[in-house]
Design a protein around this motif. Structure first.
Motif, mmCIF file in Angstrom:
data_model
loop_
_atom_site.group_PDB
_atom_site.id
_atom_site.type_symbol
_atom_site.label_atom_id
_atom_site.label_comp_id
_atom_site.label_asym_id
_atom_site.label_seq_id
_atom_site.Cartn_x
_atom_site.Cartn_y
_atom_site.Cartn_z
ATOM 1 N N THR A 39 -2.407 10.047 -7.933
ATOM 2 C CA THR A 39 -3.411 9.477 -7.038
ATOM 3 C C THR A 39 -4.606 8.936 -7.815
ATOM 4 O O THR A 39 -5.220 7.958 -7.389
ATOM 5 C CB THR A 39 -3.877 10.537 -6.021
ATOM 6 N N VAL A 43 -8.086 5.269 -8.062
ATOM 7 C CA VAL A 43 -9.503 5.556 -7.878
ATOM 8 C C VAL A 43 -10.283 4.639 -8.809
ATOM 9 O O VAL A 43 -9.972 4.534 -10.005
ATOM 10 C CB VAL A 43 -9.814 7.038 -8.199
ATOM 11 N N LYS A 78 -16.945 9.500 0.758
ATOM 12 C CA LYS A 78 -16.336 8.177 0.854
ATOM 13 C C LYS A 78 -14.822 8.242 0.994
ATOM 14 O O LYS A 78 -14.218 7.464 1.720
ATOM 15 C CB LYS A 78 -16.694 7.341 -0.376
ATOM 16 N N TYR A 79 -14.173 9.168 0.303
ATOM 17 C CA TYR A 79 -12.718 9.202 0.243
ATOM 18 C C TYR A 79 -12.114 9.849 1.487
ATOM 19 O O TYR A 79 -12.564 10.881 1.950
ATOM 20 C CB TYR A 79 -12.247 9.941 -1.013
ATOM 21 N N ASP A 80 -11.090 9.187 1.997
ATOM 22 C CA ASP A 80 -10.338 9.675 3.157
ATOM 23 C C ASP A 80 -8.862 9.566 2.776
ATOM 24 O O ASP A 80 -8.228 8.545 3.000
ATOM 25 C CB ASP A 80 -10.660 8.824 4.384
ATOM 26 N N PHE A 81 -8.329 10.623 2.167
ATOM 27 C CA PHE A 81 -6.961 10.599 1.653
ATOM 28 C C PHE A 81 -5.954 10.802 2.774
ATOM 29 O O PHE A 81 -6.100 11.706 3.592
ATOM 30 C CB PHE A 81 -6.771 11.671 0.574
ATOM 31 N N LYS A 116 -0.940 10.883 -1.989
ATOM 32 C CA LYS A 116 -2.011 10.528 -1.059
ATOM 33 C C LYS A 116 -2.755 9.326 -1.606
ATOM 34 O O LYS A 116 -2.899 9.159 -2.815
ATOM 35 C CB LYS A 116 -2.974 11.694 -0.865
ATOM 36 N N ASP A 118 -6.313 6.741 -0.731
ATOM 37 C CA ASP A 118 -7.550 6.627 0.021
ATOM 38 C C ASP A 118 -7.402 5.545 1.089
ATOM 39 O O ASP A 118 -7.000 4.419 0.806
ATOM 40 C CB ASP A 118 -8.697 6.275 -0.935
ATOM 41 N N ARG A 119 -7.698 5.889 2.313
ATOM 42 C CA ARG A 119 -7.588 4.943 3.428
ATOM 43 C C ARG A 119 -8.460 3.702 3.176
ATOM 44 O O ARG A 119 -8.086 2.587 3.532
ATOM 45 C CB ARG A 119 -8.014 5.629 4.725
ATOM 46 N N ASN A 120 -9.607 3.875 2.548
ATOM 47 C CA ASN A 120 -10.517 2.763 2.280
ATOM 48 C C ASN A 120 -10.011 1.835 1.173
ATOM 49 O O ASN A 120 -10.508 0.735 1.008
ATOM 50 C CB ASN A 120 -11.900 3.297 1.905
ATOM 51 N N TYR A 121 -9.025 2.278 0.408
ATOM 52 C CA TYR A 121 -8.439 1.483 -0.677
ATOM 53 C C TYR A 121 -7.425 0.471 -0.141
ATOM 54 O O TYR A 121 -7.162 -0.548 -0.767
ATOM 55 C CB TYR A 121 -7.765 2.432 -1.681
#
Length: 173
Positions: A39, A43, A78-81, A116, A118-121
């Motif tokens: 993961t 990042v 910030k991270y939403d895995f 997993k 990150d949803r924002n990625y």
């Protein structure tokens, strides 16, 4: 009798000594969230505040890890895995379990169940199936391919490009 004894000794030594040679990866934490080691490829390095390495072995959820890598981001909330299964259910209409997952065109081979992202990625999720490949059309094996495009510089540039189609666009009459 010698054959049975030799085989049993060989089996015993392989099982006993072979397991001690296996290496176990360190536990990776991003903002106190345990994530698979692959993961961290997704990042942004500019978002990392600090990295702390603990060399002590630890057992987490019954799994032995050879140390810990604790990554603290500049914006911890910030991270939403989310898992690949969650991505499949939230971003696609696929009901099948025969799935090949890719991120930015790279096949996810390890930790598919625990991987997993990150949803924002996520920039876009593309779905293709085996029928789209000429060589696989007659195959009895049917599967779907989910390619997750991340917000990389290259993907963002390609997303903003406008493709011109037709001969008028290139000046041919």
């Amino acid at each position: 009798m010698k054959c049975i004894l030799t085989c049993s000794i060989l089996l015993f030594t392989t099982l006993f000594f072979g397991q001690n040679n296996k290496t176990v990866k360190p536990a990776v934490f991003i903002d106190l969230n345990l994530v698979p080691s692959n993961t961290i490829e997704y990042v942004d390095p500019n978002e990392i505040e600090s990295i702390n390495v603990v060399k002590k072995d630890s057992t987490i959820n019954g799994v032995l890890y050879r140390g810990q890598i604790n990554i603290t981001s500049k914006k911890p909330k910030k991270y939403d895995f989310i898992s690949l299964e969650q991505i499949k259910s939230e971003f696609t209409k696929i009901k099948s379990n025969n799935i090949i997952y890719m991120v930015n065109g790279t096949l996810i081979k390890d930790n598919v169940v625990t991987f997993k992202l990150d949803r924002n990625y996520i920039l876009e999720v593309e779905v293709t199936n085996s029928k789209a490949f000429y060589n696989l059309r007659k195959s009895h094996t049917k599967f779907d391919i989910i390619n997750i495009l991340g917000k990389t510089k290259e993907n963002l540039e390609n997303k903003n490009k406008t493709l011109l189609r037709g001969h008028e666009a290139i000046g041919i009459k």
